[in-house]
Design an enzyme around this catalytic site. Structure first.
Site, PDB file in Angstrom:
ATOM      1  N   VAL A 169       6.029   2.485  -1.164  1.00 43.15           N
ATOM      2  CA  VAL A 169       5.202   1.281  -1.063  1.00 43.15           C
ATOM      3  C   VAL A 169       5.568   0.461   0.174  1.00 43.15           C
ATOM      4  O   VAL A 169       6.716   0.053   0.328  1.00 43.15           O
ATOM      5  CB  VAL A 169       5.347   0.393  -2.313  1.00 43.15           C
ATOM      6  CG1 VAL A 169       4.307  -0.719  -2.279  1.00 43.15           C
ATOM      7  CG2 VAL A 169       5.220   1.215  -3.582  1.00 43.15           C
ATOM      8  N   SER A 170       4.601   0.251   1.033  1.00 47.11           N
ATOM      9  CA  SER A 170       4.810  -0.499   2.276  1.00 47.11           C
ATOM     10  C   SER A 170       4.129  -1.857   2.196  1.00 47.11           C
ATOM     11  O   SER A 170       3.025  -1.970   1.662  1.00 47.11           O
ATOM     12  CB  SER A 170       4.221   0.300   3.446  1.00 47.11           C
ATOM     13  OG  SER A 170       4.162  -0.510   4.597  1.00 47.11           O
ATOM     14  N   PRO A 171       4.764  -2.888   2.767  1.00 45.70           N
ATOM     15  CA  PRO A 171       4.121  -4.202   2.825  1.00 45.70           C
ATOM     16  C   PRO A 171       3.176  -4.292   4.023  1.00 45.70           C
ATOM     17  O   PRO A 171       2.538  -5.329   4.212  1.00 45.70           O
ATOM     18  CB  PRO A 171       5.309  -5.150   3.011  1.00 45.70           C
ATOM     19  CG  PRO A 171       6.259  -4.361   3.855  1.00 45.70           C
ATOM     20  CD  PRO A 171       6.115  -2.917   3.392  1.00 45.70           C
ATOM     21  N   ILE A 206       0.865  -1.187   0.000  1.00 40.73           N
ATOM     22  CA  ILE A 206       0.000   0.000   0.000  1.00 40.73           C
ATOM     23  C   ILE A 206       0.904   1.241   0.000  1.00 40.73           C
ATOM     24  O   ILE A 206       2.081   1.151   0.363  1.00 40.73           O
ATOM     25  CB  ILE A 206      -0.933   0.086   1.233  1.00 40.73           C
ATOM     26  CG1 ILE A 206      -0.112   0.112   2.532  1.00 40.73           C
ATOM     27  CG2 ILE A 206      -1.943  -1.037   1.235  1.00 40.73           C
ATOM     28  CD1 ILE A 206      -0.916   0.561   3.730  1.00 40.73           C
TER      29      ILE A 206
END
Ligand code: NAG
Ligand code: NAG
Ligand code: NAG
Length: 748
Positions: free
Chosen positions: A322-324, A179
């Site tokens: 973008v982060s997991p 996200i």
């Protein structure tokens, strides 16, 4: 008649040669090598958290490489993916030197790309600029050497494996593995630009599948997809490849099991193993520590690296924002979502933390995000039908980013600036908040911090004006003591493999920055390519490649000065400079120009690196104890079930004396007849090697705990835990090796 016939056969030969090339026959080689660095007491690269030092291994780190050549003496490219935070200029320089002495000019700066997955759980100290080695107390030769050697050997293995084969490409969307962690910054991009895209992150995964021609067997797969290697948190102490390393482990095991489930993989392992014959005494009871050789740890390894294994790699892309941690960021105190613009909780950035899908279990989050990438790769791999044909080509130039003149649309001329970091950098991100009370989006620095800053380095007026609206917190581009704090010279590189264009960027482009770059390159290729390129040309960004220079946000995102913008080193026009220079490079590729200026070479700062982290000084066990003896045995009463955790603790020495490269510190052995067969090792997701002890006093010792979470695919049977290690009694005495095993226990 005779003449005519030979003409026909000549034509046939020519046709089949053309067909050979058109059929996409390339020479292809894959390779892989263990690159796990020191597992005790070394600061991890990524979060810049001094307290986060290695204390064991969750699973090992690898360098995975592919080489593709048009023919034995034709154009070739080599791409290496590292389970590392990022590529490093000095690592790249040293690898290229070694490749030169092995192969002459075959592999060089132009056609080799070295890329990092961006795991934040690997040992640091392998970058040459001061900013990136402060928390590791400077340069760490052992971290550095492990990387350089593994990259060299992975390329050598790929080179030795070169054989005719074909390449297939496939792409597909993966929706739930990333996200945007700075969505407020994304909203600064023009609405008409945002309207072109469904989401504020890229969901495309691009996969290459490599197939051997003579056997028809698949030999590997490399994919590119953008998501941060921050499933493991800033408090983790275990070396881990994070979600991309996990995905690679899962894919390789899946393939080894005959593309079936993982329990088949276990059976394959057990069948292939030689095992150690038991003596009666060691059958049930723990064995005391015993001397052994280094090769004992290698032969206990479950996945032996003989160069014939399938190589699966998950490469990084435009990962900047973008982060997991896909559940979003929440306040630790209230449990409510954080402030949208600043990612803080009533002004405190440290309370705002992103949650992975396994929250609060970071290992589970790593596994889930790894599995999502792995599953998508399996889909793309099994359905890949489009064969790659056409040229292999490449271009690289070095640029001095300190003052690039950029001509914007409308002919306005602007410039990049010397590197600098803003306060939003110190605020950190929702994946790992910073410590000094700054917030993302800050564009002011208070008088106190200005004084601190000026004591370190007062930025020049040029720099202050140039970096606006970023406030200069750390003037890294103008700091040269004891050596340069930030890079000025950066490589940009294009690799071409038929219709696939790989852009090697030395940093973390945000989603929109990456989209702009890909689009600009593609348009340029189509305009200048004389029909060679078209709408079907696919451009991927290989992030964190060849060297590292932090982030690249768009001009608009830069206005908000969140973490990614505050870490965009060369000012508001950094991205425009990249686009301008990549377009020039793409033009030379499209036109076939080979004689391009190379630009200024990056410096080799190896001779002036400062290393403040000591090597271990020699270990000895306490009186009456041998290394490898059991300190606390497993519980032998009762049965362990799937999902249970079992552990044993051994008297042990600092794992830095020998990294046991391509070997293992931990093994789960299974009793088969009268032999103990290795079933799991420290490459396995289910097995943990945890090390604890004083790091740098002489005559010391530590404790190694081996912990196994009995995985769902484990067979019922009798097992034991085994530890391998090594020690020196004094700093320069020879290395001795030891092993020890727990008592047997049953799994039902
Ligand atoms: C975030 O900042 C923008 C201006 O940059 C403002 O319009 C918006 O209202 C702010 N949103 C929140 C939730 O504070
Ligand atoms: C980069 O350019 C700046 C400004 O022209 C110059 O001062 C600096 O020496 C250059 N850096 C390197 C490493 O060549
Ligand atoms: C190891 O197992 C023991 C029981 O033998 C248990 O009490 C302990 O909490 C376990 N340690 C870890 C780190 O899981």
């Amino acid at each position: 008649m005779y003449k005519r016939q030979s003409f026909v056969s000549l034509r046939l030969i020519v046709y089949s040669l053309v067909a050979l090339v058109a059929n996409g026959d390339y020479l292809i080689g894959l390779g892989s090598h263990d690159m796990t660095g020191p597992a005790a007491g070394v600061n991890m690269m990524g979060y810049a958290n001094m307290e986060q030092v290695t204390g064991g291994i969750h699973f090992r780190l690898r360098a995975r490489a592919f080489i593709v050549a048009e023919s034995a003496d034709g154009s070739r490219i080599a791409f290496v993916n590292l389970d590392a935070g990022m590529a490093s200029q000095l690592v790249t320089i040293k690898v290229l030197e070694r490749l030169k002495s092995r192969y002459g000019d075959l592999y060089n700066e132009d056609n080799v790309a070295i890329s990092g997955t961006h795991t934040h759980a690997g040992p640091g100290g392998y970058l040459q600029y001061v900013t990136y080695s402060i928390t590791s107390l400077g340069f760490v030769p052992q971290s550095f050497d492990a990387l350089v050697k593994a990259i060299e050997l992975s390329i050598a293995q790929a080179h030795d494996n070169l054989k005719p084969g074909s390449i297939f490409i496939n792409t597909g969307d993966l929706e739930n593995a990333g996200i945007n962690r700075s969505p407020s910054a994304y909203l600064f991009n023009p609405p008409e630009e945002r309207a072109k895209y469904k989401r504020n992150v890229d969901t495309l995964m691009t996969l290459l599948k490599f197939v051997d021609k003579s056997s028809g067997k698949s030999i590997g797969a490399f994919s590119w997809f953008a998501t941060h290697g921050t499933s493991m948190s800033r408090d983790n102490k275990l070396i881990s490849g994070d979600n991309k390393g996990a995905a690679a482990r899962f894919l390789e095991d899946w393939f080894a099991a005959g593309n079936k489930n993982s329990s088949a993989a276990i059976n394959t392992r057990l069948e292939g193993s030689q095992g150690a014959v038991l003596n009666q005494a060691s059958r049930i009871k723990a064995t005391g520590g015993q001397a052994c050789s280094k090769t004992a740890s290698q032969s206990a390894k479950v996945r032996k690296n003989d160069g014939s294994r399938f190589v699966g790699a998950f490469c990084q892309s435009n990962v900047g924002d973008v982060s997991p941690n896909v559940l979003g960021a929440f306040c630790l105190d209230s449990g409510k979502p954080c402030d949208f613009n600043h990612s803080s909780c009533h002004g405190n950035d440290q309370l705002c933390v992103g949650r992975g899908p396994g929250y609060p279990d970071e290992i589970l989050s790593t596994k889930i995000i790894g599995e999502r990438q792995f599953q998508k790769a399996v889909d793309l791999f099994t359905s890949a039908e489009e064969e790659i044909t056409g040229k292999i080509d490449y271009r690289l130039v070095y640029l001095n980013f300190t003052d690039i003149e950029v001509v914007l649309d409308g002919n306005q001329v602007v410039k990049t600036c010397p590197a600098a970091l803003g306060p939003g950098f110190a605020a950190g991100t929702t994946d790992g908040p910073g410590v000094f009370g700054f917030q993302q989006g800050d564009t002011e620095i208070n008088e106190f911090w200005k004084k601190v800053r000026d004591a370190i380095k007062e930025p020049s007026q040029h720099q202050v004006d140039c970096q606006k609206p970023k406030a200069v917190l750390l003037d890294t581009g103008e700091m040269f003591w004891p050596y340069a704090w930030a890079p000025a010279i950066l490589p940009i590189q294009i690799l071409r493999l038929g219709k696939l264009i790989i852009l090697s960027v030395p940093g973390e482009f945000t989603t929109m920055a990456g989209r702009r770059l890909r689009e600009a390159v593609k348009e340029t290729l189509i305009s200048y390519g004389n029909g060679e390129f078209n709408d079907d040309t696919q451009v991927v960004i290989a992030g964190l490649t060849n060297t590292y220079s932090q982030y690249v946000a768009t001009f608009e995102e830069y206005k908000q000065q969140r973490y990614e913008a505050a870490s965009t080193l060369y000012g508001p026009h950094t991205l425009s400079a990249y686009i301008q220079e990549f377009k020039k490079l793409a033009q030379t590729l499209a036109r076939g120009d080979k004689n391009i200026g190379k630009g200024p070479s990056p410096p080799d700062l190896s001779s002036i690196q400062i290393s403040l982290l000591a090597d271990p000084l020699g270990d000895s066990p306490p009186p009456g104890i041998k290394f490898g003896d059991i300190k606390r045995d497993v519980i032998t009463k009762g049965n362990f079930k799937l999902g249970d955790r079992v552990n044993a603790t051994f008297w042990s020495a600092n794992p830095r004396y020998d990294l046991l490269t391509e070997g293992t510190f931990a093994v789960v052995e299974m009793l088969q007849g009268d032999k103990w067969i290795p079933a799991y090792d420290d490459d396995d997701f289910s097995l943990y090697f945890k090390w604890d002890g004083p790091f740098y006093s002489s005559g010391s010792y530590g404790l190694a705990t081996i912990e196994w979470e009995v995985p769902q695919e484990a067979s019922a049977g009798i097992y034991r835990l085994r530890h391998f290690g090594s020690f020196r009694t004094m700093k320069n005495s020879p290395v001795s090796y030891f092993t020890g095993a727990s008592s047997a226990f049953t799994v039902s």
